[in-house]
Design a protein around this motif. Structure first.
Motif, mmCIF file in Angstrom:
data_model
loop_
_atom_site.group_PDB
_atom_site.id
_atom_site.type_symbol
_atom_site.label_atom_id
_atom_site.label_comp_id
_atom_site.label_asym_id
_atom_site.label_seq_id
_atom_site.Cartn_x
_atom_site.Cartn_y
_atom_site.Cartn_z
ATOM 1 N N ARG A 164 -52.896 94.251 35.734
ATOM 2 C CA ARG A 164 -53.020 95.629 35.203
ATOM 3 C C ARG A 164 -51.833 96.378 35.110
ATOM 4 O O ARG A 164 -51.519 97.033 34.306
ATOM 5 C CB ARG A 164 -54.244 96.501 35.880
ATOM 6 N N ILE A 165 -50.808 95.833 36.071
ATOM 7 C CA ILE A 165 -49.504 96.472 36.102
ATOM 8 C C ILE A 165 -48.294 95.555 36.312
ATOM 9 O O ILE A 165 -48.449 94.282 36.565
ATOM 10 C CB ILE A 165 -49.507 97.316 37.522
ATOM 11 N N ASP A 166 -47.171 95.873 35.779
ATOM 12 C CA ASP A 166 -46.107 95.331 35.869
ATOM 13 C C ASP A 166 -44.896 95.976 36.848
ATOM 14 O O ASP A 166 -44.519 97.137 36.039
ATOM 15 C CB ASP A 166 -45.540 94.875 34.484
ATOM 16 N N VAL A 167 -44.304 95.726 37.675
ATOM 17 C CA VAL A 167 -43.438 96.531 38.297
ATOM 18 C C VAL A 167 -42.118 96.410 37.882
ATOM 19 O O VAL A 167 -41.814 94.834 37.849
ATOM 20 C CB VAL A 167 -43.443 96.535 40.018
ATOM 21 N N ILE A 168 -41.607 97.114 37.538
ATOM 22 C CA ILE A 168 -40.150 96.797 36.866
ATOM 23 C C ILE A 168 -39.055 97.015 38.099
ATOM 24 O O ILE A 168 -38.110 96.004 37.826
ATOM 25 C CB ILE A 168 -39.894 98.353 35.575
ATOM 26 N N SER A 169 -38.870 97.754 38.849
ATOM 27 C CA SER A 169 -38.124 97.949 39.840
ATOM 28 C C SER A 169 -38.848 98.583 41.106
ATOM 29 O O SER A 169 -39.495 99.448 41.066
ATOM 30 C CB SER A 169 -36.860 98.975 39.575
ATOM 31 N N TYR A 170 -38.082 98.228 42.127
ATOM 32 C CA TYR A 170 -38.392 98.677 43.557
ATOM 33 C C TYR A 170 -36.952 99.372 44.098
ATOM 34 O O TYR A 170 -36.048 98.529 44.177
ATOM 35 C CB TYR A 170 -38.986 97.917 44.480
ATOM 36 N N ASP A 171 -36.709 100.795 44.389
ATOM 37 C CA ASP A 171 -35.719 101.212 45.281
ATOM 38 C C ASP A 171 -36.393 101.710 46.353
ATOM 39 O O ASP A 171 -37.186 102.464 46.578
ATOM 40 C CB ASP A 171 -35.391 102.530 44.451
#
Ligand SMILES: [Zn+2]
Length: 684
Positions: free
Chosen positions: A62-69
């Motif tokens: 259901r989701i797609d993570v683009i970035s983690y900081d």
């Protein structure tokens, strides 16, 4: 035609050094060069044997993570006294940019195990949340449309454990006889969620930046390259790292210790280079027991070996970071492999090759689901052999595969299928590593280097910086090599979806055809019987005849459980070998080899007199017979036969008491009454 049993041979996975493994032409070339086999080979694709469809899995994300900081404070985890180890905490703050993959996403669910969540913000606004043991549930203030993004901040704390996030203070290190405090993470397959709220699936690749607070004197190492270091008073510093290309959570790692760095560089012959940054303890850099410079000395050559086969290394930098204590050997964290300190002893070079090869198989192209893990581990295990083929030659390649086969064969037919292996046994060495590596090897051998490696490069490029399922590799193989001798669906189905391997049992009988011409009838049966194990496996099988210093190879497509092939040769055989070049993961036994008496065999038969000469009248004359003949005759000077005996190999005793003293001739004769070996002797 009388048959003489020459040998009872049992060849179980026997090695042969007749031909180099690398550079062999494709099987179907061999087929069509041999007109006698054409009929046996056609049709090559019996339609009934092709499975219907290979499973392509639809993901329901259901989701797609683009970035983690990510900000981590590891200061206390690295300084808390050992006695308070159970109370040891680290804190974290993750800022994630997330794209919705569905319309009307109203709740964000992140993987999070045993994390203490302090607060959550969506788009900068603090929001309520709830959690279970395994997930963090964040109701969204406004439902999110497909492809729209949201920014989420989670502030949390974790306790250190002996899983996923490991931390050892100086006091711990002293107790463990380690020189320095150390902390590190180890996520594969699903442990990132134990220290980072995240979307913890291999199919979701995101960009990672991490900033870590550690005690002064320690160096932080993560994927990519260091960004900046900021002092935090006299006792601590913040150090950040960033990797410019996306990766799944399981390939992300953070480490901190009192590291020194040792830099290498891989320079391409035609320009371009890759810096290699290695981090380990100072005492291990060039030490007697642990010696990083020695252990890492061949890394640039490994780049050369793998770029030649798989195309350009996909990331701007590479490196190794050493950790201890840990039960694992190495882990292919993207562009910065983690290795066990043990590897600095310098005796596990193939381990380094394995982790480097993962940068193509696993990191650049990631298994889309854990059921496809064999794509990663098979590619990396196969590449260990590729490295030895590069550094040592074909025998090194072959030796490594033989070792892996032996590990798999301990349980062999009882092992589960490679594909869709359960999570609990994901890293089952026998299948996920050994058999999977052999599947790559068998693809290579079935179609030849000139077809296999270009197809692999296309597969890697097609899914570059993304993910692949097993069905994607199948599709590339079908598209690039449509005429493979075994249809790819059948190949993938029998070797991956089903279990086991073929168990060949063969017999060979040779008959005399004409002068100098023989035909050998080889009967092969596949005898494997076990749950979910195909019978037959449809495989190209090479049969090698040996005899009189010569060999002859014949490759046939075995598509039935029992098979017979007639092989012509110009020599008398003394042994037969199945799959002599180890092209197949199989067991192979040749029960009996029967060879005919023919004039070539007789021509090599020899006769000699043993004992004193001249022979005293009344004393036996003894002859040694070697090779295959029919009769030993003795004739006198007038040509009259005075003795005859079966010429079985060994010692034949000729009584002389009835012979008059004089000249005699002993001779071996063939079935056509032709003398093939004679000895003249005197009785006195
Ligand atoms: Zn691996």
């Amino acid at each position: 035609m009388p048959l003489i049993l020459i040998a009872m041979l049992v060849l179980v996975t026997a090695a042969s050094a007749q031909h180099p493994v690398e550079g062999k032409s494709a099987y179907h070339d061999a087929f069509f060069l041999d007109p006698h086999l054409r009929e046996a080979v056609m049709p090559m694709h019996p339609p009934a044997l092709v499975s219907t469809a290979f499973p392509h899995k639809e993901l329901q994300e259901r989701i797609d993570v683009i970035s983690y900081d990510i900000k981590l404070d590891w200061y206390y985890a690295l300084t808390t006294p050992s006695v308070l180890r159970g109370q040891r905490k680290a804190t974290g703050h993750v800022h994630a940019r997330i794209r919705s993959m569905v319309n009307g996403l109203d709740t964000l669910v992140l993987d999070a195990i045993a994390l203490t969540v302090d607060s959550v913000f969506v788009g900068g606004e603090r929001v309520p949340f709830s959690g279970s043991v395994t997930v963090l549930r964040i109701p969204l203030p406004v439902a999110v449309a497909a492809d729209d993004t949201i920014d989420v901040d989670v502030h949390y704390a974790i306790r250190t454990s002996d899983r996923a996030f490991y931390a050892f203070s100086q006091e711990d290190a002293n107790q463990l006889s380690l020189p320095h405090p150390i902390a590190f993470t180890f996520n594969e397959p699903e442990d990132a969620r134990r220290w980072l709220p995240c979307h913890d699936v291999p199919s979701d690749k995101a960009l990672f930046t991490v900033d870590v607070r550690v005690p002064a004197g320690l160096t932080v190492v993560s994927n990519g390259t260091p960004q900046r270091t900021l002092s935090d008073g006299d006792t601590a510093s913040w150090q950040s790292w960033h990797h410019p290309l996306p990766m799944p959570t399981y390939l992300f790692a953070v480490n901190a210790s009192d590291y020194v760095s040792y830099d290498q560089v891989y320079r391409r012959m035609f320009g371009g280079e890759v810096p290699i940054y290695n981090y380990h303890w100072g005492m291990d850099d060039n030490g007697v027991f642990f010696n990083a410079r020695n252990a890492l000395r061949n890394i640039p050559r490994m780049f050369e070996a793998f770029e030649d086969k798989y195309g350009e290394y996909p990331f701007p930098t590479y490196g190794h970071v050493t950790v201890a204590p840990i039960q694992f050997g190495g882990m292919e964290h993207q562009s910065m492999s983690t290795i066990n300190r043990r590897w600095l002893m310098g005796d596990v070079e193939t381990g380094y090759a394995h982790e480097l090869a993962h940068q193509w198989f696993g990191d650049m192209v990631t298994c889309e689901t854990w059921g496809d893990i064999w794509l990663n581990e098979g590619g990396a295990s196969f590449s260990e052999a590729v490295w030895l083929g590069f550094s040592e030659g074909p025998e090194g390649y072959r030796r490594l595969l033989a070792d892996r086969r032996n590990v798999y064969m301990r349980n062999g037919l009882a092992e589960p299928p490679v594909y869709d292996i359960p999570m609990a046994t994901l890293f089952n060495e026998a299948t996920t590593y050994c058999k999977s590596g052999w599947v790559y090897h068998m693809m290579r051998r079935m179609v030849g280097d000139n077809a296999f490696f270009p197809a692999i490069r296309i597969y890697l490029q097609r899914h570059r910086l993304s993910t692949a399922q097993t069905a994607d590799l199948l599709e590339t193989m079908q598209g690039r090599i449509p005429s493979a001798v075994v249809p790819w669906e059948t190949f993938f189905d029998q070797w991956l979806v089903k279990a086991g391997h073929p168990v060949f049992v063969a017999d060979a009988v040779q008959n005399w055809l004409a002068d100098g011409q023989y035909v050998t009838i080889v009967t092969v049966a596949q005898t494997q019987q076990a749950d979910n194990v195909p019978n037959p496996f449809i495989v190209p099988l090479t049969i090698r005849l040996y005899g009189q210093g010569q060999t002859k190879d014949t490759t046939v497509l075995m598509s039935t459980s029992n098979f017979q092939v007639d092989i012509a040769s110009a020599f008398v055989i003394d042994s037969v070998q199945l799959d002599p070049d180890d092209d197949l993961l199989c067991e192979k036994t040749v029960n009996t080899v029967s060879s005919v008496e023919g004039d070539d065999a007789v021509a090599t038969a020899t006769l000699r007199l043993t004992g004193s000469h001249p022979v005293e009248h009344g004393m036996p004359a003894q002859f040694v017979v070697e090779g295959a003949a029919v009769t030993l005759q003795v004739v006198d000077a007038m040509g009259r036969q005075v003795f005859a005996h079966d010429a079985v190999p060994g010692i034949v005793t000729v009584p002389t008491s009835t012979m008059v003293p004089g000249l005699y001739v002993a001779r071996l004769v063939s079935s056509k009454s032709e003398p093939v070996s004679t000895v003249t002797f005197i009785v006195r």
